[in-house]
Design an enzyme around this catalytic site. Structure first.
Site, mmCIF file in Angstrom:
data_model
loop_
_atom_site.group_PDB
_atom_site.id
_atom_site.type_symbol
_atom_site.label_atom_id
_atom_site.label_comp_id
_atom_site.label_asym_id
_atom_site.label_seq_id
_atom_site.Cartn_x
_atom_site.Cartn_y
_atom_site.Cartn_z
ATOM 1 N N ILE A 42 -26.264 -7.792 36.050
ATOM 2 C CA ILE A 42 -27.371 -8.106 36.980
ATOM 3 C C ILE A 42 -26.877 -9.013 38.112
ATOM 4 C CG2 ILE A 42 -29.698 -9.097 37.157
ATOM 5 C CD1 ILE A 42 -30.248 -8.436 34.318
ATOM 6 N N HIS B 229 -27.754 -2.418 46.236
ATOM 7 C CA HIS B 229 -28.858 -3.373 46.117
ATOM 8 C C HIS B 229 -28.761 -4.325 47.307
ATOM 9 C CE1 HIS B 229 -31.881 -5.769 44.271
ATOM 10 N NE2 HIS B 229 -31.097 -6.814 44.087
HETATM 11 O O1 TXD Z 1 -31.624 -6.737 41.013
HETATM 12 C C1 TXD Z 1 -30.788 -7.548 40.724
HETATM 13 N N1 TXD Z 1 -29.600 -7.157 40.283
HETATM 14 C C2 TXD Z 1 -31.057 -8.984 40.852
HETATM 15 C C3 TXD Z 1 -29.942 -9.879 40.805
HETATM 16 C C4 TXD Z 1 -32.375 -9.500 40.973
HETATM 17 C C5 TXD Z 1 -32.597 -10.848 40.931
HETATM 18 C C6 TXD Z 1 -31.519 -11.818 40.789
HETATM 19 N N2 TXD Z 1 -30.226 -11.254 40.780
HETATM 20 C C7 TXD Z 1 -29.055 -12.065 40.456
HETATM 21 O O2 TXD Z 1 -29.054 -12.324 39.051
HETATM 22 C C8 TXD Z 1 -28.984 -13.441 41.062
HETATM 23 O O3 TXD Z 1 -28.550 -13.370 42.398
HETATM 24 C C9 TXD Z 1 -27.960 -14.087 40.154
HETATM 25 O O4 TXD Z 1 -26.643 -13.693 40.539
HETATM 26 C C10 TXD Z 1 -28.240 -13.474 38.781
HETATM 27 C C11 TXD Z 1 -28.927 -14.414 37.800
HETATM 28 O O5 TXD Z 1 -30.140 -14.875 38.333
HETATM 29 P P1 TXD Z 1 -30.889 -16.132 37.663
HETATM 30 O O6 TXD Z 1 -32.119 -16.364 38.449
HETATM 31 O O7 TXD Z 1 -30.976 -15.953 36.192
HETATM 32 O O8 TXD Z 1 -29.822 -17.272 37.999
HETATM 33 P P2 TXD Z 1 -29.641 -18.702 37.292
HETATM 34 O O9 TXD Z 1 -30.942 -19.206 36.797
HETATM 35 O O10 TXD Z 1 -28.849 -19.506 38.252
HETATM 36 O O11 TXD Z 1 -28.736 -18.377 36.005
HETATM 37 C C12 TXD Z 1 -27.378 -18.112 36.076
HETATM 38 C C13 TXD Z 1 -26.744 -18.743 34.865
HETATM 39 C C14 TXD Z 1 -26.804 -20.279 34.855
HETATM 40 O O12 TXD Z 1 -27.471 -20.734 33.695
HETATM 41 C C15 TXD Z 1 -25.334 -20.693 34.880
HETATM 42 O O13 TXD Z 1 -25.081 -21.882 34.116
HETATM 43 C C16 TXD Z 1 -24.670 -19.492 34.258
HETATM 44 O O14 TXD Z 1 -25.353 -18.379 34.809
HETATM 45 N N3 TXD Z 1 -23.244 -19.393 34.527
HETATM 46 C C17 TXD Z 1 -22.383 -18.895 33.618
HETATM 47 N N4 TXD Z 1 -22.584 -18.422 32.377
HETATM 48 C C18 TXD Z 1 -21.504 -18.000 31.716
HETATM 49 N N5 TXD Z 1 -20.258 -18.025 32.210
HETATM 50 C C19 TXD Z 1 -20.028 -18.510 33.468
HETATM 51 N N6 TXD Z 1 -18.780 -18.537 33.960
HETATM 52 C C20 TXD Z 1 -21.121 -18.969 34.217
HETATM 53 N N7 TXD Z 1 -21.250 -19.491 35.463
HETATM 54 C C21 TXD Z 1 -22.553 -19.754 35.647
#
Ligand code: TXD
Length: 319
Positions: free
Chosen positions: A119, A176
């Site tokens: 995503i 997208h």
């Molecule tokens: O249609 C679509 N594909 C989308 C995409 C629609 C809406 C949002 N979209 C994208 O999803 C958005 O641009 C983000 O790239 C992702 C995730 O969205 P979200 O709103 O869940 O973002 P958050 O709340 O910032 O969560 C991202 C989490 C956060 O808790 C970080 O600590 C974690 O990712 N994170 C990681 N986890 C594991 N491993 C690593 N390296 C890491 N880095 C950050």
């Protein structure tokens, strides 16, 4: 029958909502992973405590160690950072590409048989990179965007015509982002194509064009309202629908960012196209016919995805 295991990489806004939906639908047990220690554990515990109230039996756990995703049947990836003020598109690409490298290594080591749904943005480039980094078969790695974009289109049409969303189908192809291609000709109300609804006087052509543009700007509209963060309820629901199709071998036709090997004249590209999703992952790409203006829009969208992929290759030459 043992419960399925669903690993969620990223426990942010979408990750938490995914965990809740997976539990409510009892699709399986949830392993919520994040690098920020405490967040996946805290969210998993909170959600587990709503189990007795909601009456679901899924087990929810949080972790910051990849070994805990071992044997996952489905992995949904939302890990990454959002674009912050002052950060260029390339800066974001570089950071999230590194995240995909780590996530790909974790999946390849502990969940090589999983169906993987990416995503993280920029979606089409990230899912392309994740497939390469993980080394999983391309039919088992897909990107979620089209289900969300077409859900937005369906909502706007149903709202405008005052009919049930259930009777509205919509088709959105391409990458997208701003260049996505909503296809009115292949979108219907109870089987009636949208251009015919215009002819029947249910909606003006201008209104339809306005809805198409609003669909293209759907993500930005929500960011503008929320001010911090982006959409998460509908993105999570969309990815869960894809996961459910795989787990239940439903063979539904959904628009997903899928790996193309010659279809639509493209190869080694991930872009939004209609696909059949079943137990084999992406079982078939539906190669619909595009007219000249649709093809022009699709080509422009593919070109913008290609630009991102080329930028990824520069940052990570091993791709
Ligand atoms: O249609 C679509 N594909 C989308 C995409 C629609 C809406 C949002 N979209 C994208 O999803 C958005 O641009 C983000 O790239 C992702 C995730 O969205 P979200 O709103 O869940 O973002 P958050 O709340 O910032 O969560 C991202 C989490 C956060 O808790 C970080 O600590 C974690 O990712 N994170 C990681 N986890 C594991 N491993 C690593 N390296 C890491 N880095 C950050």
């Amino acid at each position: 029958m043992a419960r399925k295991k669903i690993a969620l990489i990223g426990a942010g806004q979408i990750g938490g909502t995914l965990a809740h939906l997976v539990a409510l639908k009892e699709l399986g047990d949830v392993m919520l992973f994040d690098i920020v220690d405490g967040v996946p554990q805290g969210k998993a515990l909170d959600l587990a405590q709503s189990g007795p109230v909601e009456g679901y039996n899924s087990t929810l756990k949080g972790t910051s160690e990849y070994k805990d995703i071992e044997g996952a049947d489905v992995v949904i990836v939302t890990a990454g950072v959002p674009r912050k003020p002052g950060m260029s598109r390339d800066d974001l690409l570089e950071i999230n590409l590194k995240v995909m490298e780590q996530v790909g290594a974790g999946i390849s080591k502990y969940a090589p048989d999983a169906f993987v749904i990416c995503i993280t943005n920029p979606l089409d480039a990230m899912v392309w990179a994740l497939q390469k980094f993980s080394g999983l078969p391309a039919e088992k790695v897909v990107g979620m965007a089209g289900v969300l974009d077409s859900a937005r289109f369906r909502h706007f049409i149903a709202d405008e015509l005052n009919v049930s969303v259930q009777d509205v189908t919509a088709f959105v192809m391409g990458g997208h982002g701003d260049t996505m291609v909503p296809l009115a000709r292949y979108s219907t109300v109870a089987g009636i194509p949208l251009p015919d609804m215009v002819k029947m006087g249910w909606m003006s052509k201008d209104k339809l064009d306005e809805i198409i543009q609003r669909t293209r700007d759907g993500g930005a509209e929500i960011v503008g309202l929320l001010k911090t963060g982006s959409a998460f309820y509908a993105p999570a629901a969309s990815a869960v629908e894809m996961a459910e199709c795989y787990l239940k071998d439903k063979k539904r036709i959904l628009p997903c960012a899928a790996h193309l090997t010659g279809q639509f004249g493209l190869s080694d590209t991930y872009v939004g196209v209609p696909v059949v999703i079943g137990a084999g992952g992406v079982e078939r790409v539906v190669e619909i016919e595009l007219n000249a203006s649709e093809k022009k829009m699709f080509d422009a969208s593919v070109a913008s995805v290609d630009g991102l992929v080329e930028a990824c290759k520069k940052i990570a030459p091993k791709l």
